[in-house]
Design a protein around this motif. Structure first.
Motif, PDB file in Angstrom:
ATOM      1  N   HIS A  21       0.790  -1.223   0.000  1.00  0.00           N
ATOM      2  CA  HIS A  21       0.000   0.000   0.000  1.00  0.00           C
ATOM      3  C   HIS A  21       0.828   1.282   0.000  1.00  0.00           C
ATOM      4  CE1 HIS A  21       0.692  -1.003   4.264  1.00  0.00           C
ATOM      5  NE2 HIS A  21       0.594   0.275   4.529  1.00  0.00           N
ATOM      6  N   GLU A 352      -4.117  -7.338   0.147  1.00  0.00           N
ATOM      7  CA  GLU A 352      -2.764  -6.861  -0.129  1.00  0.00           C
ATOM      8  C   GLU A 352      -1.781  -8.011  -0.026  1.00  0.00           C
ATOM      9  OE1 GLU A 352       0.257  -4.039   2.168  1.00  0.00           O
ATOM     10  OE2 GLU A 352      -1.323  -2.962   1.084  1.00  0.00           O
ATOM     11  N   TRP A 362      -5.585 -14.260   8.747  1.00  0.00           N
ATOM     12  CA  TRP A 362      -6.709 -13.390   8.391  1.00  0.00           C
ATOM     13  C   TRP A 362      -8.035 -14.114   8.631  1.00  0.00           C
ATOM     14  CZ3 TRP A 362      -5.210 -10.578   3.163  1.00  0.00           C
ATOM     15  CH2 TRP A 362      -4.229  -9.605   3.450  1.00  0.00           C
ATOM     16  N   ALA A 402     -12.234  -5.460   3.316  1.00  0.00           N
ATOM     17  CA  ALA A 402     -10.957  -4.852   3.683  1.00  0.00           C
ATOM     18  C   ALA A 402      -9.808  -5.502   2.921  1.00  0.00           C
ATOM     19  CB  ALA A 402     -10.730  -4.987   5.184  1.00  0.00           C
ATOM     20  N   LEU A 404      -6.713  -4.183   3.114  1.00  0.00           N
ATOM     21  CA  LEU A 404      -5.654  -4.032   4.107  1.00  0.00           C
ATOM     22  C   LEU A 404      -6.318  -4.121   5.485  1.00  0.00           C
ATOM     23  CD1 LEU A 404      -2.642  -3.357   4.591  1.00  0.00           C
ATOM     24  CD2 LEU A 404      -3.267  -0.939   4.510  1.00  0.00           C
ATOM     25  N   PRO A 405      -6.611  -5.353   5.964  1.00  0.00           N
ATOM     26  CA  PRO A 405      -7.474  -5.512   7.143  1.00  0.00           C
ATOM     27  C   PRO A 405      -6.811  -5.114   8.448  1.00  0.00           C
ATOM     28  CG  PRO A 405      -6.666  -7.635   6.394  1.00  0.00           C
ATOM     29  CD  PRO A 405      -6.212  -6.643   5.380  1.00  0.00           C
ATOM     30  N   THR A 406      -7.591  -4.462   9.304  1.00  0.00           N
ATOM     31  CA  THR A 406      -7.146  -4.135  10.654  1.00  0.00           C
ATOM     32  C   THR A 406      -7.343  -5.356  11.540  1.00  0.00           C
ATOM     33  OG1 THR A 406      -7.806  -1.827  10.345  1.00  0.00           O
ATOM     34  CG2 THR A 406      -7.488  -2.593  12.609  1.00  0.00           C
ATOM     35  N   GLY A 407      -6.266  -5.787  12.191  1.00  0.00           N
ATOM     36  CA  GLY A 407      -6.357  -6.960  13.040  1.00  0.00           C
ATOM     37  C   GLY A 407      -6.709  -8.229  12.285  1.00  0.00           C
ATOM     38  N   ARG A 410     -10.461  -9.552   7.511  1.00  0.00           N
ATOM     39  CA  ARG A 410     -10.574  -9.443   6.053  1.00  0.00           C
ATOM     40  C   ARG A 410     -12.020  -9.235   5.603  1.00  0.00           C
ATOM     41  NH1 ARG A 410     -10.317  -8.686   1.259  1.00  0.00           N
ATOM     42  NH2 ARG A 410      -9.151  -9.900  -0.273  1.00  0.00           N
ATOM     43  N   GLU A 412     -14.249  -7.368   7.116  1.00  0.00           N
ATOM     44  CA  GLU A 412     -14.806  -6.077   7.540  1.00  0.00           C
ATOM     45  C   GLU A 412     -15.189  -5.276   6.295  1.00  0.00           C
ATOM     46  OE1 GLU A 412     -13.566  -2.158  10.240  1.00  0.00           O
ATOM     47  OE2 GLU A 412     -12.172  -3.812   9.950  1.00  0.00           O
ATOM     48  N   THR A 453      -4.783   8.591   4.183  1.00  0.00           N
ATOM     49  CA  THR A 453      -4.157   7.269   4.135  1.00  0.00           C
ATOM     50  C   THR A 453      -5.229   6.181   4.067  1.00  0.00           C
ATOM     51  OG1 THR A 453      -3.963   7.300   6.557  1.00  0.00           O
ATOM     52  CG2 THR A 453      -2.000   7.892   5.289  1.00  0.00           C
ATOM     53  N   TYR A 455      -6.013   3.759   2.204  1.00  0.00           N
ATOM     54  CA  TYR A 455      -5.494   2.939   1.115  1.00  0.00           C
ATOM     55  C   TYR A 455      -6.579   2.026   0.549  1.00  0.00           C
ATOM     56  CZ  TYR A 455      -0.973   4.444   2.938  1.00  0.00           C
ATOM     57  OH  TYR A 455       0.100   5.206   3.360  1.00  0.00           O
TER      58      TYR A 455
END
Length: 561
Positions: A21, A352, A362, A402, A404-407, A410, A412, A453, A455
């Motif tokens: 990213h 990503e 994930w 997502a 670029l997943p947070t935590g 995938r 989300e 940001t 992304y």
């Protein structure tokens, strides 16, 4: 809206996105670029699948774009040198044709140093180190049957800024000048794109049979020091353009199989690797007709089926329909109305590549396909040398999984909207032209102003003006320039500063030496210190935004022989 939400093609071949990213999506040397066609919000059905927010189609030059009918061989040599880190760019293109056969071979190399911004501050990690190679072969029969093959590779290996991240390993972040609280080290980065395309087309069809077939493969590789990623795409289509009484109907099938593969180079869970795979097949039809002297329409649809496999082996499948329609209505001799609607099934999107399962497996719970809906309406006025146009637009994309997943979440989902106005006013004379473009876009993610940001989603835009003009002083001399004006955006997550950047050029083409051009450019004439509106991290407290180069002078000499 971010480029990965569009259908992106080069010479008709589908392009997969980048693998990290902090880098751009499509690494493309513009040395042979012929045109770039943008379908804003509404992409025709034959533009390809996953065109949630429109399409972007690049076309590059063939040998016949350089040669006259009676010419058999030629070349183009371009040398460019500049101040302020621009360094030295050299490009040589050779081409030829005989008895229906064509060939083109091109190579470009650019090297340079770190540039300085408008305050005279050196911006480290900005040196140029680009290599690009292109091979094109083609044969066109006497009856218009054309078979062509192209291969290209573009590679950037410059020294780039890197900072420590999760797992204590380095991550190259060439889109930032620095990260607050994290010392920067400078390492050799790698961004590489390779592509191979085989195309068959009947350019002089007889009757209803006018086929076009294509098979393409491309890779986009990123080495970001602590992580590595590779995206691959195998794609193709078979289409036929049928003649209608008042237009054409382009119909066919297409497919792609894409992978995202990555690995980490850190300890424990930061050294894991993973792969995602996406397979798609679709059918499409797009009609373009002139219903009368005053009414033109374009309408079509496509149906796509996709299969997705996650890094954990989980499988998802779905089928979706996309529809689009547009009308161009002549109201008076000088005024016309254009409007369009589209509902585009976005299918699935690869995550990503470089960060698949990085730091932990994930989770695909809630993962699903997306859909975009777009409306656009505008007016166009043409009267002698004057032309003006303006359009209101609204694009909404729902259920974007997502990338670029947070935590590791995938599945989300997020909703993205962009609405606003774009317009243009131009004057074109015998020896001069001037054009002013204006764009206003309000971009929101889940109902809130988008950040700089976000992304794989988009960027805040606000109000941006672009001015361009040129004047043919004499047969040998041409002068011109352009300017970009971004107004301060107080509606962003954090206020974004405005800026004014102007550039000028002068071009000399001596009559005695046909094919020669010498051009002087002065970019950022007023030495403005600024970060472009679309830059990553502008206005964020934890990021030092990457300023653009200050005043830069360059001299280009090109010879067509």
């Amino acid at each position: 809206m971010e480029e990965s939400l569009l259908s992106v093609t080069i010479d008709g071949a589908r392009q997969n996105k980048s693998a990290f990213h902090h880098t751009g999506n499509i690494l493309l040397d513009p040395a042979l670029l012929k045109s770039a066609e943008v379908s804003e919000g509404i992409a025709p059905a034959d533009a390809g699948p996953n065109a949630l927010a429109g399409g972007l189609a690049y076309t590059t030059k063939d040998a016949r774009d350089f040669l006259e009918i009676d010419e058999t061989i030629g070349g183009l040599l371009t040398l460019r040198g500049g101040s302020n880190g621009e360094g030295f760019r050299r490009s040589l293109t050779l081409f030829g044709q005989a008895d229906g056969f064509e060939w083109l071979l091109s190579g470009t190399r650019q090297t340079g140093e770190d540039y300085q911004d408008g305050d005279g501050v050196t911006v480290p990690g900005t040196e140029a180190d680009l290599s690009a190679y292109v091979l094109k072969l083609a044969h066109t029969s006497a009856s218009g049957k054309r078979l062509s093959f192209s291969a290209s590779e573009t590679e950037d290996t410059g020294i780039r800024a890197a900072q420590a991240g999760p797992g204590g390993i380095l991550f190259t972040r060439p889109d930032f000048a620095a990260v607050v609280g994290r010392p920067s080290l400078f390492v050799e980065g790698l961004s590489r794109r390779s592509s191979y395309t085989l195309t068959y087309e009947d350019e002089a069809p007889q009757g209803w049979f006018a086929p076009k077939l294509q098979l393409s493969y491309n890779e986009q590789e990123i080495d970001a020091s602590g992580v590595w990623g590779l995206n691959t795409s195998l794609s193709g289509f078979a289409a036929n353009e049928f003649l209608l009484g008042n237009g054409t109907l382009n119909a066919g099938i297409d497919f792609f199989q894409e992978t995202a593969e990555g690995k980490g180079r850190g300890p424990g869970p930061f050294g894991s690797s993973g792969e995602e795979t996406l397979w798609s097949v679709g059918m499409f039809a797009q009609a373009r007709q002139n219903l009368s002297d005053r009414v033109s329409v374009s309408y079509g649809g496509r149906i796509d089926h996709q299969e997705f496999e996650g890094a954990d082996g989980s499988r998802f499948s779905d089928t979706g329909v996309s529809l689009n329609g547009a009308i161009d209505l002549v109201l008076t001799d000088t005024l016309s109305l254009n409007a369009g609607l589209a509902s585009s099934w976005g299918g699935f999107e690869l995550g990503e590549a470089a960060l698949i399962d990085f730091g932990g497996a994930w989770d695909y719970t809630g993962f699903r396909s997306s859909r975009g809906n777009t409306a656009r309406i505008g007016l166009r006025h043409e009267n002698g040398p004057w032309a003006a146009s303006g359009a209101l637009f609204h694009t909404a994309i729902d259920d974007i999984a997502a990338v670029l997943p947070t935590g590791g979440a995938r599945g989300e989902l997020a909703d993205l909207t962009s609405r606003g106005f774009d317009g243009s006013v131009s004057w074109t004379g015998e020896r001069a032209f001037a054009r002013l473009n204006y764009t206003y876009a309000d971009v929101e993610l889940d109902g809130d102003p988008i950040s700089t940001t976000a992304y794989y989603y988009g960027r805040p835009v606000g109000h941006i003006f672009a001015l361009e003009g040129a004047y043919q002083v004499a047969p040998e001399w041409r002068v011109g320039g352009n300017a970009e004006i971004a107004l301060k955006d107080d509606d962003a997550v954090t206020p974004l500063p405005g800026y004014v950047v102007a550039s000028l050029y002068a071009s000399y083409r001596p009559v005695r030496f046909e094919g020669m051009e010498i051009r002087l450019d002065v970019q950022n004439l007023f030495d403005e210190t600024y970060a472009k509106r679309g830059s990553d991290g502008v206005g964020l407290a934890n990021v030092v935004a990457l300023n653009e180069p200050g005043r830069t002078m360059s001299l280009t000499a090109s010879l067509r022989f």
